[in-house]
Structure formats: C-alpha cells, structure tokens
Design an enzyme around this catalytic site. Structure first.
Site, PDB file in Angstrom:
ATOM      1  N   SER A 217       0.835  -1.194   0.000  1.00  0.00           N
ATOM      2  CA  SER A 217       0.000   0.000   0.000  1.00  0.00           C
ATOM      3  C   SER A 217       0.878   1.255   0.000  1.00  0.00           C
ATOM      4  O   SER A 217       1.799   1.372  -0.805  1.00  0.00           O
ATOM      5  CB  SER A 217      -0.971  -0.046   1.188  1.00  0.00           C
ATOM      6  OG  SER A 217      -2.016   0.891   1.021  1.00  0.00           O
TER       7      SER A 217
ATOM      8  N   ASP B 195      -9.341  -4.400  -6.204  1.00  0.00           N
ATOM      9  CA  ASP B 195      -8.692  -3.769  -5.059  1.00  0.00           C
ATOM     10  C   ASP B 195      -9.649  -2.856  -4.290  1.00  0.00           C
ATOM     11  O   ASP B 195      -9.714  -2.881  -3.067  1.00  0.00           O
ATOM     12  CB  ASP B 195      -7.471  -2.974  -5.548  1.00  0.00           C
ATOM     13  CG  ASP B 195      -6.659  -2.399  -4.419  1.00  0.00           C
ATOM     14  OD1 ASP B 195      -5.678  -3.045  -4.011  1.00  0.00           O
ATOM     15  OD2 ASP B 195      -6.999  -1.300  -3.919  1.00  0.00           O
TER      16      ASP B 195
ATOM     17  N   HIS C  78      -8.220  -4.722  -1.371  1.00  0.00           N
ATOM     18  CA  HIS C  78      -6.996  -4.047  -0.936  1.00  0.00           C
ATOM     19  C   HIS C  78      -6.527  -4.507   0.442  1.00  0.00           C
ATOM     20  O   HIS C  78      -5.329  -4.644   0.678  1.00  0.00           O
ATOM     21  CB  HIS C  78      -7.218  -2.532  -0.923  1.00  0.00           C
ATOM     22  CG  HIS C  78      -5.979  -1.764  -0.599  1.00  0.00           C
ATOM     23  ND1 HIS C  78      -4.935  -1.615  -1.490  1.00  0.00           N
ATOM     24  CD2 HIS C  78      -5.597  -1.122   0.539  1.00  0.00           C
ATOM     25  CE1 HIS C  78      -3.972  -0.894  -0.926  1.00  0.00           C
ATOM     26  NE2 HIS C  78      -4.344  -0.581   0.297  1.00  0.00           N
TER      27      HIS C  78
END
Length: 256
Positions: free
Chosen positions: A66, A182, A237
C-alpha cells in the site's frame, strides 16, 4: 493506518516456506503517524534500510504494501547506493491516487472532486495522502503544489532526476502486484504505474510518458526483462498482505 502487526502473516509465511530468511518488519509510522509527510517518512525509513543493508552486504530484497510500497520505491530512488536486488510493490499507489474510499475515516466530509482544494495547499502537503494525490482534472495544480509525486516520477525534472532513475535501474527486478478488485487504490492500475488519461479512461503503463520517455527507468527494466507486472483478480486491498496464496505464488519466487 496499520502497523507492522498487519505484516506478520507475510513474515511468518516467508519464514515457513523460506527457512533461514532474515526478515526486518518495520513498525515506523504506524497508525496516525502514517499521515506524516512522505519525504519525512522516506528519510527516516531510508536510514533504516541503509542500516539493514550494511549488515547484509551480499544484498537484500525489499517489499512494501500500500502506501509502504510507494515509500519503499522512493527510498530506492533517494538512497540510490542501496544494495536491494528485488523490489516487490504490493498494491501501492505508484502513479498516484484519485479515490476517497480509504479517506473517510480521516476526512469524513471529503468529496472526491473537491479534495484537490485541501491536498494542493500548504496544509495538504503536510499529509502523506496529499503528497501523492494526483487529480487528473487539475494537473496544473498537481505540478504546481505537489511536493512529492511529480518529482519522484520525474514528471518535473529536478537536479535529482538522474539519481532517482539510477536507484531504479540498478534493481535485478521490480515486481508490481495489483488487481481490478482492489477497491481502494484508484485507479487500481496505479499499482502498475497506469493512470487516468482523458475522459476518465485509464492509460496503461506502456502508453504513458513515464514509460515511453523512460523517466525513472521502467522501460530500461522492462527491456532487460526485469519489470514484472502481475495482475491478480478477486483480491480486496485489505487482503493482499493477509492472503498466503499471494505470498506463495507471487512473492516467494522473487526471494531467491
């Protein structure tokens, strides 16, 4: 907003499947401190990387998830005397971010189309998110006010542009992992240096100037077979770093 504890599953799986591997799982800038200015985080984490490198002159691998993936990539560019062999970017906003799904806990009233008013300001540039906010409808303001992303992507040429490129081209491999489900990184192709072009369409990496003009060395890596673009559907995600099949299939092969 998470800390090193969220990376323990990846750490444990690598140790299980790759016995003897030494892993450094940093806990810097967890929680609210993840909103600190990106350059400040790069400087602090970069020193950590150099300390680890000095203990392993044979070379190391670097993995970031991330925001940590974008920080890690910038560290490689900023501290280009690194000895990182392979860099693995796990769902990182490498081309920027233009989505507010992950921001509402921090900025509950923030609207997508007006977010630039906050982020392209002196106050906004004190936040990590503001540093890589890339509004496709306000590119002039992005290049005028953003103190981070347009520089590390060499969209604005500076006296460090060649250094930033050198830190990338010396890698043995850059692995860019992302996927269409995501739901946080927006567009999801940003994890692979794709981004919005005109009329809300997404332009893939090889059709963007950052690749065509080899601004940071991605084309150089690609032509040498060192740029690995991996697309995995069906992964949210918040699951990339918790999914052991991601580790087994897409991370372990680059740790030899």
């Amino acid at each position: 907003m998470t800390g090193s504890a969220s990376m323990e599953i990846i750490k444990g799986r690598i140790e299980e499947q790759h016995p003897g591997t030494i892993i450094y799982n940093t806990n810097r800038f967890s929680g609210w401190s993840s909103l600190e200015n990106m350059w400040y985080q790069v400087q602090q984490l970069g020193q950590d990387l150099l300390n680890v490198s000095s203990q392993h002159p044979e070379g190391i691998h670097l993995l970031g998830y991330s925001q940590g993936a974008l920080l890690s990539r910038t560290i490689l560019q900023t501290f280009n005397n690194h000895n990182v062999h392979n860099f693995i970017s796990l769902s990182g906003p490498q081309a920027g971010q233009y989505g507010t799904n992950f921001l509402h806990l921090i900025f509950p009233d923030l609207a997508l189309k007006s977010a630039f008013e906050l982020f392209y300001s002196r106050v906004g540039q004190h936040t990590s998110v503001g540093n890589y906010w890339n509004d496709p409808y306000h590119q002039t303001l992005y290049k005028e006010y953003s103190q981070y992303l347009p520089f590390v992507n060499n969209e604005i040429i500076s006296n460090r542009s060649e250094e930033f490129k050198k830190g990338i081209t010396k890698l043995n491999a850059m692995v860019l992992i992302g996927g269409p489900d995501d739901n946080v990184i927006t567009p999801w192709e940003s994890s692979q240096f794709g981004y919005f072009g005109q009329n809300d369409t997404v332009v893939n990496l090889i059709d963007r100037d950052i690749y065509k003009d080899d601004l940071i060395g991605l084309k150089t890596l690609d032509k040498a077979g060192k740029l690995k673009i991996i697309t995995v559907p069906g992964v949210n995600h918040f699951m990339w770093h918790l999914n052991t099949s991601i580790v087994d299939n897409y991370i372990l092969p680059y740790l030899d």
